[in-house]
Design an enzyme around this catalytic site. Structure first.
Site, short mmCIF file in Angstrom:
data_model
loop_
_atom_site.label_atom_id
_atom_site.label_comp_id
_atom_site.label_asym_id
_atom_site.label_seq_id
_atom_site.Cartn_x
_atom_site.Cartn_y
_atom_site.Cartn_z
N ASN A 168 0.80 -1.23 0.00
CA ASN A 168 0.00 0.00 0.00
C ASN A 168 0.83 1.28 0.00
OD1 ASN A 168 -2.30 -1.54 0.08
ND2 ASN A 168 -2.49 -1.44 2.31
N PHE A 218 -9.58 6.18 -15.37
CA PHE A 218 -9.59 5.37 -14.17
C PHE A 218 -10.92 4.63 -14.11
CE2 PHE A 218 -8.07 5.78 -9.49
CZ PHE A 218 -7.67 4.45 -9.55
N LYS A 237 3.80 4.15 -1.02
CA LYS A 237 4.20 4.81 -2.26
C LYS A 237 5.53 4.27 -2.76
CE LYS A 237 5.83 9.31 -3.85
NZ LYS A 237 5.38 9.19 -5.24
N TRP A 275 -12.82 4.02 -11.74
CA TRP A 275 -13.86 4.65 -10.93
C TRP A 275 -14.56 5.75 -11.71
CZ3 TRP A 275 -9.91 5.42 -6.43
CH2 TRP A 275 -9.61 4.16 -5.89
N GLU A 295 0.45 -1.53 -12.78
CA GLU A 295 -0.91 -1.64 -12.23
C GLU A 295 -1.66 -2.87 -12.79
OE1 GLU A 295 -0.92 0.60 -9.99
OE2 GLU A 295 0.21 2.30 -10.78
N LYS A 309 5.86 2.06 -5.89
CA LYS A 309 5.84 0.90 -6.78
C LYS A 309 6.13 1.30 -8.23
CE LYS A 309 1.68 0.19 -5.16
NZ LYS A 309 1.68 1.13 -4.01
N THR A 310 5.36 2.26 -8.71
CA THR A 310 5.52 2.66 -10.11
C THR A 310 6.84 3.42 -10.32
OG1 THR A 310 3.15 2.67 -10.47
CG2 THR A 310 4.47 3.98 -11.98
N THR A 311 7.22 4.25 -9.34
CA THR A 311 8.49 4.97 -9.51
C THR A 311 9.68 4.00 -9.52
OG1 THR A 311 8.14 5.60 -7.20
CG2 THR A 311 8.07 7.35 -8.79
N ARG A 349 17.29 2.53 -15.87
CA ARG A 349 18.53 1.77 -15.70
C ARG A 349 18.80 0.88 -16.93
NH1 ARG A 349 19.33 -1.12 -9.93
NH2 ARG A 349 19.96 0.98 -9.34
P1 ATP Z 1 4.24 6.03 -7.27
O1 ATP Z 1 3.64 6.17 -8.65
O2 ATP Z 1 4.39 7.37 -6.62
O3 ATP Z 1 5.47 5.18 -7.23
P2 ATP Z 1 2.68 3.79 -6.39
O4 ATP Z 1 2.79 3.25 -7.75
O5 ATP Z 1 3.35 3.04 -5.29
O6 ATP Z 1 3.16 5.30 -6.35
P3 ATP Z 1 -0.20 3.83 -6.68
O7 ATP Z 1 -1.12 3.10 -5.79
O8 ATP Z 1 -0.03 3.35 -8.07
O9 ATP Z 1 1.20 3.96 -5.91
O10 ATP Z 1 -0.67 5.33 -6.66
C1 ATP Z 1 -0.18 6.27 -7.50
C2 ATP Z 1 -0.44 7.66 -6.95
O11 ATP Z 1 -1.05 7.62 -5.66
C3 ATP Z 1 0.84 8.47 -6.74
O12 ATP Z 1 0.53 9.81 -6.97
C4 ATP Z 1 1.19 8.23 -5.32
O13 ATP Z 1 1.91 9.32 -4.73
C5 ATP Z 1 -0.16 8.10 -4.67
N1 ATP Z 1 -0.09 7.14 -3.57
C6 ATP Z 1 0.71 6.06 -3.45
N2 ATP Z 1 0.53 5.44 -2.27
C7 ATP Z 1 -0.40 6.14 -1.61
C8 ATP Z 1 -1.02 6.04 -0.32
N3 ATP Z 1 -0.68 5.07 0.51
N4 ATP Z 1 -1.96 6.97 0.02
C9 ATP Z 1 -2.30 7.95 -0.83
N5 ATP Z 1 -1.76 8.11 -2.07
C10 ATP Z 1 -0.82 7.23 -2.45
MG MG Z 2 1.52 2.77 -9.24
#
Ligand code: ATP
Ligand code: MG
Length: 199
Positions: free
Chosen positions: A39, A94, A41, A96, A131, A43-45, A53
């Site tokens: 849950n 999205f 933040k 939703w 995702e 994953k995508t970054t 890389r």
């Molecule tokens: P990121 O893209 O920043 O690496 P992520 O891929 O881990 O995040 P996602 O669930 O895909 O997370 O959500 C993408 C967006 O939601 C990003 O803008 C991220 O900052 C935000 N986000 C990630 N985790 C959370 C959280 N726990 N609560 C609220 N917003 C979140």
């Molecule tokens: Mg993500």
């Protein structure tokens, strides 16, 4: 040398031996299946970081963005000029927003075809399925279809799957699993997502 210096030196020597042993034991060489889930933040970054890389060494990379394809994404803006990068995005907003299972499923299956093409191409060194976990959770994609494509991919190809609640069959297959743990997220304290930081 002080006592502290000696203790530090001994500890470092031990650590070096431990790392050397592990390096010597890692002899297998093949592409990996990596899952970035949880849950928190990042994953995508982390996935885009790995894309950067791989591109840095001139490898070919494919990225498939499920769900959030139409969202802004700074890394994509920057890297898309690289001829070694192939990006496919799901042609819907999205889930939703659309709340239409039928059209979302169709959009998912359409972009999944691009994923299958990448997963069958030995020239593609890294494939990111961003995702993807939600496609399985919402039932837009069948887990057996996904595991078959992963199993049959070229042995040198690495795949990164991101998203929360990863299907247990994906976890069972994965070589590397990282669970991002939310300790705190700014959003939950009323802070808006920031351009160039959050997307
Ligand atoms: P990121 O893209 O920043 O690496 P992520 O891929 O881990 O995040 P996602 O669930 O895909 O997370 O959500 C993408 C967006 O939601 C990003 O803008 C991220 O900052 C935000 N986000 C990630 N985790 C959370 C959280 N726990 N609560 C609220 N917003 C979140
Ligand atoms: Mg993500």
């Amino acid at each position: 040398m002080t006592d502290r210096d000696t203790r530090h030196k001994n500890a470092m020597q031990k650590l070096k031996q431990h790392v050397d042993d592990k390096v010597a034991a890692a002899t297998e060489e093949r592409g990996l299946l990596m899952v970035f889930t949880g849950n928190g933040k990042g994953k995508t970054t982390a996935a885009w970081g790995t894309v950067t890389r791989a591109l840095g060494y001139g490898y070919r990379v494919g990225v498939v963005q499920f769900i959030k394809g139409l969202w802004e994404c700074g890394e994509r803006e920057r890297l898309v000029e690289d001829l070694n990068l192939d990006v496919a995005i799901m042609a819907t907003g999205f889930t939703w927003d659309t709340q239409n299972r039928e059209s979302d499923t169709a959009a998912c299956l359409e972009v999944w075809r691009e994923a299958e093409r990448m997963l069958a191409d030995p020239e593609v060194y890294l494939v990111v399925l961003d995702e993807l976990t939600y496609m399985l959770k919402f039932g837009y994609l069948d887990i057996a279809t996904v595991t078959a494509a992963l199993e049959n991919r070229p042995s040198d190809q690495t795949v990164i799957i991101t998203g929360r609640n990863a299907h247990r069959d994906l976890l069972a297959m994965a070589d590397t699993i990282t669970e991002m743990q939310e300790v705190r997220h700014a959003f939950n304290n009323g802070l808006k997502a920031r351009r160039g930081i959050d997307f």
